[in-house]
Design a protein around this motif. Structure first.
Motif, PDB file in Angstrom:
ATOM      1  N   LYS A 154      40.070  -6.914 -23.421  1.00 27.64           N
ATOM      2  CA  LYS A 154      39.281  -7.308 -22.255  1.00 27.64           C
ATOM      3  C   LYS A 154      38.705  -6.077 -21.570  1.00 27.64           C
ATOM      4  N   ALA A 183      38.179  -3.269 -22.932  1.00 29.03           N
ATOM      5  CA  ALA A 183      37.170  -2.677 -23.810  1.00 29.03           C
ATOM      6  C   ALA A 183      35.820  -3.358 -23.601  1.00 29.03           C
ATOM      7  N   LEU A 184      35.845  -4.688 -23.471  1.00 27.00           N
ATOM      8  CA  LEU A 184      34.608  -5.414 -23.188  1.00 27.00           C
ATOM      9  C   LEU A 184      33.997  -4.953 -21.874  1.00 27.00           C
ATOM     10  N   LEU A 185      34.861  -4.769 -20.871  1.00 25.01           N
ATOM     11  CA  LEU A 185      34.354  -4.378 -19.555  1.00 25.01           C
ATOM     12  C   LEU A 185      33.828  -2.942 -19.536  1.00 25.01           C
ATOM     13  N   CYS A 186      34.199  -2.159 -20.558  1.00 18.17           N
ATOM     14  CA  CYS A 186      33.611  -0.822 -20.695  1.00 18.17           C
ATOM     15  C   CYS A 186      32.282  -0.895 -21.444  1.00 18.17           C
ATOM     16  N   GLY A 187      31.893  -2.101 -21.845  1.00 20.21           N
ATOM     17  CA  GLY A 187      30.627  -2.248 -22.549  1.00 20.21           C
ATOM     18  C   GLY A 187      30.744  -2.075 -24.053  1.00 20.21           C
ATOM     19  N   LEU A 188      31.976  -2.056 -24.566  1.00 23.14           N
ATOM     20  CA  LEU A 188      32.134  -1.926 -26.012  1.00 23.14           C
ATOM     21  C   LEU A 188      31.834  -3.255 -26.689  1.00 23.14           C
TER      22      LEU A 188
END
Ligand SMILES: Nc1ncnc2c1ncn2[C@@H]1O[C@H](COP(=O)(O)OP(=O)(O)O)[C@@H](O)[C@H]1O
Ligand SMILES: [Mg+2]
Lengths: 293, 234
Positions: A178, A180-185
């Motif tokens: 999650k 990682a997604l919020l870092c834009g990955l």
């Protein structure tokens, strides 16, 4: 004493190799919580591709190795597409079944492409088959090559995870998808490359081991079980654990074969898996407490 | 800057947000209040692109962004500081900050921005080689804010940053939010702690039963007994 040192040397060499097989399993498991049951076949494909490049096409060894690893990398990407991404919504059990499917397909393809030539393909040794003597210890030159190469691959992987951006992205995605997604990955791509890197490691292992084992379409299964035993012993999510688990398994196997009976050797991985699951549920290096999605 | 109209979000058949409309002016701090389970995190996740909305529109800087993916929102500067901080526990503080800049490639700018984050939260500089999981709750909150800043956030979506912190650390969070506001950042702040909301926000919205039930000046809203009652869920 001579026998002991010989068994230890052989155990460490094969152990380093089991560690390599385990590493690929661990890399994929850490990120996706899936044991890729086609991992052994990726190993087999690596060996077979190297056979085609090196033996049939007569390419030099290093380019053959690189091509085989690249081929395994691509098969890893396909595996992720076919057996993970499109199946994940049906649950992890479906993913496991799908990876079994991939393993059968790869074996089928291997039988079609590389079968029918006496079935067992032998990969010529790269170095003189004469054993080397270091003081008391006798070791095959080819084993030494495998040991050194396995260590190089492991060190390369460690650097990849510690130093490169892509390696850190994979680590981050494995540790907290999650966030990682919020870092834009783009974690779907990262899963794909994780499968591919795991496959490339399997491919490298296959190429390195080819001169020591005969190649045949079913060669992957036995080595997969050994890699899995090493990975489970090391805690299934730990990269150093995979290496240590592999070394331990290799040594235990040799000692059991040498001092008990040679037929015990192939039972050892199963015993190790059972022992680890019963008495060391988190493995030697495992972390307690499961992560959240 | 952000204009949300008739937004609805559902998990399967359960509709959590029915018809949510509100807007956030550039440079302002807007509080979003609501009882437990009222859908505050769901709203932030929809704005972050983690969940696709079922209907309605989200306009950010004039562009329709409803349905875009998380990586697309981060690239546009809409960055979430998630509930529970969600740091990468087994990675170092500086790795965590660098991951915040995953969508960017200019190494020099990234290094400069990390210097800025360290200036804002000096304790992170001291601990930069430590594993993020070994930090205290307050330090992890600072890390997750710093990580969002590393993405060059323009609109910061903060989900209950004060939860579980000591009063002293809550003050530090208020301080940090005020400094970010001074820098011109726009902030949508989800809070259970009305004190924090009143200290930093101009406007406040209260989410209830899937719609914005009350909206107004933050300081007035939190003194309104009717609002407080509904907000506390009593
Ligand atoms: N992933 C999910 N799947 C299904 N239901 C969910 C999910 N996440 C939250 N919910 C439900 O949606 C509602 C709102 O949750 P949430 O947005 O977390 O509320 P809040 O942040 O205001 O406490 C709750 O009833 C919760 O149970
Ligand atoms: Mg919440």
């Amino acid at each position: 004493m001579l026998m002991f040192s010989y068994l230890m040397a052989t155990g460490i060499t094969t152990g380093a190799f089991y560690g390599l097989v385990a590493l690929g399993i661990v890399i994929v498991y850490k990120a996706t919580e899936v044991v890729n049951l086609a991992h052994g076949e990726l190993f087999m494909v690596g060996g077979m591709l190297a056979y085609t490049c090196y033996v049939i096409e007569g390419l030099p060894y290093v380019p053959s190795l690189l091509l085989a690893v690249a081929g395994a990398f691509v098969v890893g990407i396909i595996t992720e597409r076919v057996a993970y991404r499109s199946v994940l919504k049906h649950g992890l059990a479906s993913v496991l079944v799908a990876t079994i499917g991939v393993s059968f397909i790869l074996k089928g393809i291997a039988r079609y492409v590389w079968g029918g030539k006496g079935d067992y393909l032998s990969f010529p040794p790269l170095v003189s088959p004469e054993p080397l003597q270091f003081g008391n210890i006798m070791i095959m030159a080819q084993q030494l090559v495998v040991l050194v190469a396995a260590l190089v691959v492991m060190a390369g992987l460690a650097l990849f995870f510690k130093r490169t951006r892509a390696g850190k992205w994979m680590q981050a995605t494995a540790s907290n998808p999650k966030a990682a997604l919020l870092c834009g990955l783009r974690i779907d791509r990262i899963y794909m490359y994780t499968f591919a890197v795991g496959a490339a490691v399997a491919g490298a292992a296959g190429v390195l081991m080819a001169p020591l084992t005969l190649l045949y379409p079913d060669v992957g299964f036995v080595l997969f079980i050994k890699g899995l035993a090493a990975a489970v012993l090391g805690g299934i999510t730990s990269v150093p654990g995979a290496v240590v688990g592999g070394l331990l398994l290799g040594v235990i196997e040799q000692l059991a074969a040498g001092y008990v009976h040679s037929s015990v050797q192939d039972v050892v991985p199963f015993l190790v898996i059972m022992f680890a699951l019963t008495f060391l549920p988190t493995g030697l290096f495992g972390v307690r407490g499961l992560r959240k999605i | 800057m952000l204009d949300v109209q008739h937004l609805s979000v559902a998990y399967g058949v359960t509709e959590v947000l029915r018809d949510v409309s509100f807007s956030v002016r550039e440079g302002s701090v807007v509080a979003l209040l609501g009882g437990n389970g009222s859908g505050k995190s769901t709203l932030l996740n929809a704005l972050s692109g983690l969940i696709a909305p079922k209907g309605g529109s989200v306009r950010y800087l004039g562009e329709e962004t409803a349905g875009l993916g998380a990586h697309q929102m981060v690239r546009r500067g809409v960055v979430q500081v998630p509930q529970g901080r969600e740091v990468f526990a087994d990675m170092s503080v500086s790795d965590n900050l660098e991951l915040g800049a995953a969508t960017r490639s200019n190494r020099k700018e990234i290094r400069n921005d990390m210097g800025d984050v360290f200036a804002l939260f000096p304790v992170l500089r001291e601990r930069r080689m430590r594993a993020a999981g070994s930090l205290s709750g307050g330090e992890q909150t600072q890390l997750s804010i710093g990580r969002a800043l590393m993405a060059r956030a323009r609109l910061l979506l903060m989900d209950e940053p004060s939860v579980g912190l000591s009063p002293r650390m809550v003050d530090a969070v208020i301080e940090a939010i005020l400094r970010l506001r001074q820098r011109g950042l726009t902030i949508l702040l989800v809070e259970q702690n009305v004190g924090v909301a009143a200290a930093v926000a101009e406007q406040a919205h209260v989410l209830k039963d899937g719609v914005i039930a009350y909206a107004g000046q933050a300081k007035q809203l939190i003194n309104n007994p009717e609002v407080l009652a509904s907000y506390l869920g009593r």
